[in-house]
Scaffold this active site. Structure first.
Site, short mmCIF file in Angstrom:
data_model
loop_
_atom_site.label_atom_id
_atom_site.label_comp_id
_atom_site.label_asym_id
_atom_site.label_seq_id
_atom_site.Cartn_x
_atom_site.Cartn_y
_atom_site.Cartn_z
N ASP A 61 -6.88 -34.52 -25.60
CA ASP A 61 -6.63 -34.23 -27.01
C ASP A 61 -6.24 -32.75 -27.15
OD1 ASP A 61 -7.27 -36.86 -27.53
OD2 ASP A 61 -9.33 -36.44 -28.10
N ASP A 113 -11.92 -6.41 -7.72
CA ASP A 113 -12.87 -5.48 -8.34
C ASP A 113 -13.85 -6.17 -9.28
OD1 ASP A 113 -11.72 -3.41 -6.94
OD2 ASP A 113 -10.52 -2.68 -8.62
N HIS A 115 2.46 -30.19 -7.49
CA HIS A 115 1.17 -29.96 -6.85
C HIS A 115 0.13 -29.51 -7.86
CE1 HIS A 115 -1.58 -27.77 -3.92
NE2 HIS A 115 -1.40 -28.92 -3.31
N LYS A 120 -9.22 -22.16 -4.02
CA LYS A 120 -8.25 -21.06 -3.97
C LYS A 120 -8.72 -20.00 -4.95
CE LYS A 120 -5.72 -24.90 -2.86
NZ LYS A 120 -6.11 -26.30 -3.11
N LYS A 142 -2.71 -29.42 -10.65
CA LYS A 142 -3.88 -30.24 -10.93
C LYS A 142 -4.33 -29.91 -12.35
CE LYS A 142 -4.24 -28.97 -6.26
NZ LYS A 142 -3.63 -30.08 -5.63
N HIS A 191 -11.53 -26.53 -0.16
CA HIS A 191 -10.21 -26.67 -0.78
C HIS A 191 -9.99 -25.65 -1.91
CE1 HIS A 191 -7.05 -29.29 -2.86
NE2 HIS A 191 -6.58 -29.13 -1.65
#
Length: 476
Positions: free
Chosen positions: A401, A225, A394, A220, A396, A218
């Protein structure tokens, strides 16, 4: 009559096997027994292909982090890594020795310094930055996505990859075999003909044969470089630009990273490349020395079924446990495991402000029902839930704090904690935390609250559906 007795014996034996094999995870055992009672003929088949622990295959387990142990040690010696609590620039960490020990000494990757981050709150901004950086590549481009589509934005990525490959830049891409199942063969072949190396992580046939269908990559990742990296919630597809009418506006959070933290994005990509292709690319040249472009401290946390511990879940639990003022969470899928659930409930009862943003319109009816099943008791404890109505959220994101914030690929659900290969960037810089706080407050303005009294009055039918989804939630 004999055949009926035989089927009953098989049924009993299968229940006994589930109890024996899943005794460490009662919720998972209950979910599988529910499936078995719901559909006796199909239950054993699903369990055989979906429930086997990834860790049982030692070959796959060791073709991951252990393979690059030497390289990981070299990176620690050449990177600006934190060795003591006193080195934390964020003053909120002064009295957080326990959390610091967990993050600095028990996580696979260290807390790194000399970083600079850029936060993107939409696909348009993030994709523009990715494509611009890819155009500037001189040595290599590494991409890893759960979903890669051949639509408008996917074609834009492909054009850059093809052009850079023909210029002599090494271009490598990993797509998840299930998430990118619909990616056309002709699209992939066009990339390969231009010199782009493309591999699928656990393609369906391999996943079925090895009984790994339930374990997906899952992550991404984009690394250019070895100096510029991207991580966050965005896959590559027009829906992430808000161009799918069904989902509407797409709200996401993605990061651009520069500095030593990029080395650990790179290392994770190489570990996944080894699993997907069988090729060991553990070349130190892929980790060029650089002068720290910034002063931010960042840690890259990875978790997956090939690791011996659930590091992202441990981070979430411990961060929630030490919160004194606020716990802000945005997640499209909210299915917490029992420990995180109890930590959130206890924090709210202790007077900590706990706010969870979840979608009003979900892309999965079953997951939404399962998520709502956790809401009522937490509402009673003082947790505030709001539903994002501007489109589909979508992102996450977790903010604790002014101590830390996390942005990555992992949802606040058991699938991300225990089954998927995931990645999260921990951010400790007060300015970056404030930037994410601003986005969160805007998301609150684009949301409607779930009111305890109104929620408690939902229909019995709705409550029944939520209960059934809750039983299956350890598998979702």
């Amino acid at each position: 009559m004999i055949w009926l007795i035989g089927l009953l014996l098989v049924f009993i034996v299968h229940i006994a096997l589930i109890l024996l094999l899943e005794f460490r995870n009662p919720g998972k055992a209950v979910a599988w027994m529910f499936i078995l009672f719901l559909c006796p003929p199909l239950g054993p088949v699903l369990y055989y292909f979906l429930a086997r622990e990834y860790k049982k295959r030692k070959r796959l387990l060791h073709r991951g982090p252990v393979q690059f142990r030497s390289l990981r040690g070299q990176l620690r010696s050449q990177s600006a890594t934190l060795e003591t609590l006193e080195g934390m620039r964020n003053p909120e960490f002064v009295h957080q020795e326990r959390l610091y020990r967990l993050l600095a000494h028990h996580a696979v990757n260290p807390i790194t310094g000399g970083n600079r981050t850029e936060v993107y709150s939409s696909g348009e901004m993030a994709f523009g930055a990715m494509l611009e950086r890819m155009e500037q590549a001189r040595d290599h481009i590494h991409l890893e996505f759960y979903i890669f589509r051949s639509d408008m934005i996917g074609s834009a990525f492909a054009e850059v990859m093809i052009r850079k490959a023909r210029e002599g830049v090494k271009v490598r891409m990993i797509c998840d075999g299930l998430g990118s199942f619909k990616l056309e063969t002709a699209f992939v072949e066009r990339l390969k003909e231009a010199g782009v190396e493309v591999y699928f992580f656990l393609p369906p046939r391999v996943a079925v044969r090895n009984r790994r269908v339930n374990y997906r990559n899952h992550r991404k990742i984009v690394v250019v470089d070895g100096r510029i990296g991207f991580v966050g919630g965005l896959n590559v597809g027009d829906d992430y630009l808000g161009l799918y009418e069904k989902m509407g506006f797409w709200r996401d959070t993605h990061l651009q990273l520069e500095g030593d933290s990029v080395h650990y994005l790179q290392l994770t990509f190489l570990e996944d490349w080894l699993l997907a292709s069988g090729q060991d690319l553990g070349d130190p040249a892929l980790f060029p020395a650089h002068e720290g472009p910034g002063r931010e401290q960042v840690q890259i946390l990875t978790s997956g079924p090939n690791m011996t511990r659930n590091l992202i879940q441990e981070m979430c639990f411990n961060s929630i446990a030490v919160a004194k003022r606020r716990i802000w969470i945005a997640s499209p899928y909210f299915i917490p495991d029992p420990s995180v659930y109890l930590a959130l409930k206890t924090a709210a009862l202790s007077g900590v402000e706990v706010i969870v943003i979840m979608p009003y319109h979900s892309d999965s009816r079953l997951v939404k029902l399962a998520s709502l099943s956790y809401v009522e008791e937490l509402l009673q404890a003082g947790v505030k839930f709001v539903q994002y109505t501007k489109g589909f959220i979508h992102a996450k994101v977790m903010i604790i704090d002014d101590l830390l914030a996390s942005v990555g690929t992992a949802n606040m659900d058991m699938r991300s904690f225990f089954y998927n290969f995931e990645m999260t960037a921990l951010l400790f810089d007060p300015d970056t935390i404030a930037r994410l706080e601003s986005d969160f407050q805007q998301d609150l303005a684009d949301s409607v609250p779930i009111l305890p009294k109104a929620f408690a009055e939902r229909s019995r039918w709705q409550k029944g559906l939520e209960l059934l989804a809750r039983l299956l939630s350890p598998l979702l």
